[in-house]
Write an enzyme that holds these catalytic residues in place. Structure first.
Site, mmCIF file in Angstrom:
data_model
loop_
_atom_site.group_PDB
_atom_site.id
_atom_site.type_symbol
_atom_site.label_atom_id
_atom_site.label_comp_id
_atom_site.label_asym_id
_atom_site.label_seq_id
_atom_site.Cartn_x
_atom_site.Cartn_y
_atom_site.Cartn_z
ATOM 1 C CG ASP A 58 49.247 -55.640 -14.968
ATOM 2 O OD1 ASP A 58 49.572 -55.807 -16.164
ATOM 3 O OD2 ASP A 58 48.507 -56.426 -14.340
ATOM 4 C CG ASP A 91 46.634 -52.507 -13.141
ATOM 5 O OD1 ASP A 91 45.675 -52.055 -13.780
ATOM 6 O OD2 ASP A 91 46.689 -53.684 -12.750
ATOM 7 C CG ASP A 115 45.548 -55.294 -8.466
ATOM 8 O OD1 ASP A 115 44.905 -54.417 -7.864
ATOM 9 O OD2 ASP A 115 45.682 -55.312 -9.707
ATOM 10 N NE ARG A 130 38.352 -52.484 -11.065
ATOM 11 C CZ ARG A 130 39.007 -53.207 -11.969
ATOM 12 N NH1 ARG A 130 40.270 -53.536 -11.737
ATOM 13 N NH2 ARG A 130 38.419 -53.602 -13.075
#
EC number: 4.2.2.2
Length: 417
Positions: A215, A239, A243, A295
């Site tokens: 990603d 992205d 993560d 986020r």
């Protein structure tokens, strides 16, 4: 520095998971539990015991200069840090506090910034270092910009230590931590990461395989545990900046500086992936800075301790989630944007109020500026947050000092870092 606020790790503590090295990316989903901390209740009990029992504490302040940041006070004031680099591995806090990286291995000096062949990397390159089976503490000979052709797939028990030089991983693929354990990434600039893939990539001396498209995350943590991401500067990736998915757990993300990005941090794969209920992540002493949108983090299922961070910029919201994560926000500083429709720190996704009102999200000792507010839900009782507690929070009035040096540091040998 208050000694009762220093996280203790007992030498006799029960091992939280089994350690495995060199797990190939082709392993099936059924092997992911190998790196998981299988009993979050056990972790919570150990953390509680650690905080309360100061008489048997590990002294993180061995070289303390009393900045109030227990990680930095553990090592930064030592003028001989360069010859004692591995002492850093004793300084982790939070759920990732047992990550030792390459502490028990030899040093590997990266001398070549090139990444010409992801299947057969040259000795002296970062890719050649991270795929080795043995524990390694990886350092850099000089300043360098490393543009990776494909994902940098790490093997277990590795430390990437950028102190003393200016190292950028930029303008190409970035870091993948997949099916491994005991990783420390410290002191690196990670930015402008791009999607790559549909190519062969080596993940160990004995294995290479086909990688589908990635990603473009800055750091992707997948089915891994005992991870510590500390003092890095991350920005502008395709992205996420960081993560963590697929039952990854025992993670600390600390002292990082995040800027110029939309979806900063995703913790949890999907609402339907219930294995992420084992996830325990500490987010501490970070600065969420200019150009960020949302986020910080966005959570699912697991247990998340957000403590003593400085939130100076967001455009939509700071902390979000779905699928009933437990979020314990303590001692943070939240500065809302000018937009009167974006003052709320929190955002719930894919659930009506009748559902999310049962999710355990609390704010304790946070400082709210410029109209910022945190929508609480669920239980306010401390017992409900035991599995989302990993260290004692300091006063939110100290956040500016604690996070002042967030990001990659400018360290030079023979001087305090």
């Amino acid at each position: 520095m208050a000694v009762t606020q220093i996280l203790v790790v007992f030498a006799s503590a029960l091992l939280l998971s089994m350690f495995f090295t060199g797990v190939d990316s082709t392993r099936s989903n059924e092997t992911w539990h190998e790196h998981a901390v299988e009993n979050p209740e056990e972790v919570a009990a150990m953390v509680d015991m650690s905080i309360r029992n100061s008489t048997a504490r590990r002294r993180l302040g061995y070289f303390s200069c009393s900045t109030g940041n227990p990680i930095d006070d553990c090592w930064r004031c030592d003028r001989r840090w360069q010859s004692r680099r591995k002492h850093l591995a004793n300084c982790a806090i939070g759920f990732g506090r047992n990550a030792i990286g390459g502490r028990d291995g030899r040093y590997y000096v990266v001398s070549d910034p090139n990444d010409d062949n992801p299947v057969n990397p040259k000795p002296g390159t970062l890719r050649h270092a991270v795929i080795q089976e043995e524990p390694l503490w990886i350092v850099f000979k000089r300043d360098m910009v490393i543009t990776l052709k494909e994902e940098l797939i790490m093997n277990s028990f590795k430390t990437i230590d950028g102190r003393g030089v200016n190292v950028h991983i930029a303008n190409g693929a970035c870091i993948t931590i997949q099916f491994v354990t005991n990783i420390i990434i410290h002191g690196i600039h990670i930015h402008d990461c791009r999607p790559t893939g549909n190519a062969m990539v080596r993940s160990s001396p004995s294995h290479y395989g086909w990688r589908t498209m990635a990603d473009g995350d800055g750091i992707s943590i997948f089915g891994s545990s005992h991870i510590w991401i500390d003092h890095n500067s991350l920005s502008n990736c395709a992205d996420g900046l960081i993560d963590a998915v697929m039952a990854s757990t025992a993670i600390t993300i600390s002292n990082n500086y995040f800027t110029h990005h939309n979806e900063v941090m995703l913790l949890g794969h999907s609402d339907t992936y219930t294995r992420d209920k084992v996830m325990q992540v500490t987010i501490a002493y970070n600065h969420f800075g200019e150009g960020l949108i949302q986020r910080m983090p966005r959570c699912r299922h697991g247990y998340f301790h957000v403590v003593n961070n400085d939130y100076t910029h967001w455009e939509m919201y700071a902390i979000g989630g779905s699928a009933s994560p437990t979020i314990n926000s303590q001692g943070n500083r939240y500065l809302a944007p000018r937009n009167r429709f974006a003052k709320e720190v929190t955002k719930r996704d894919y659930a009506g109020q009748w559902q999310w009102r049962h999710w355990n999200w609390r704010s304790e000792g946070d400082l709210f500026l410029n109209g910022a507010f945190f929508t609480r839900s669920g239980s306010g009782l401390g017992a409900s947050y035991a599995r989302a507690s990993s260290l004692a929070a300091k006063s939110s009035s100290l956040v500016g000092v604690i996070t002042y040096n967030a990001g990659a540091l400018n360290c030079r040998g023979g001087r305090r870092c």
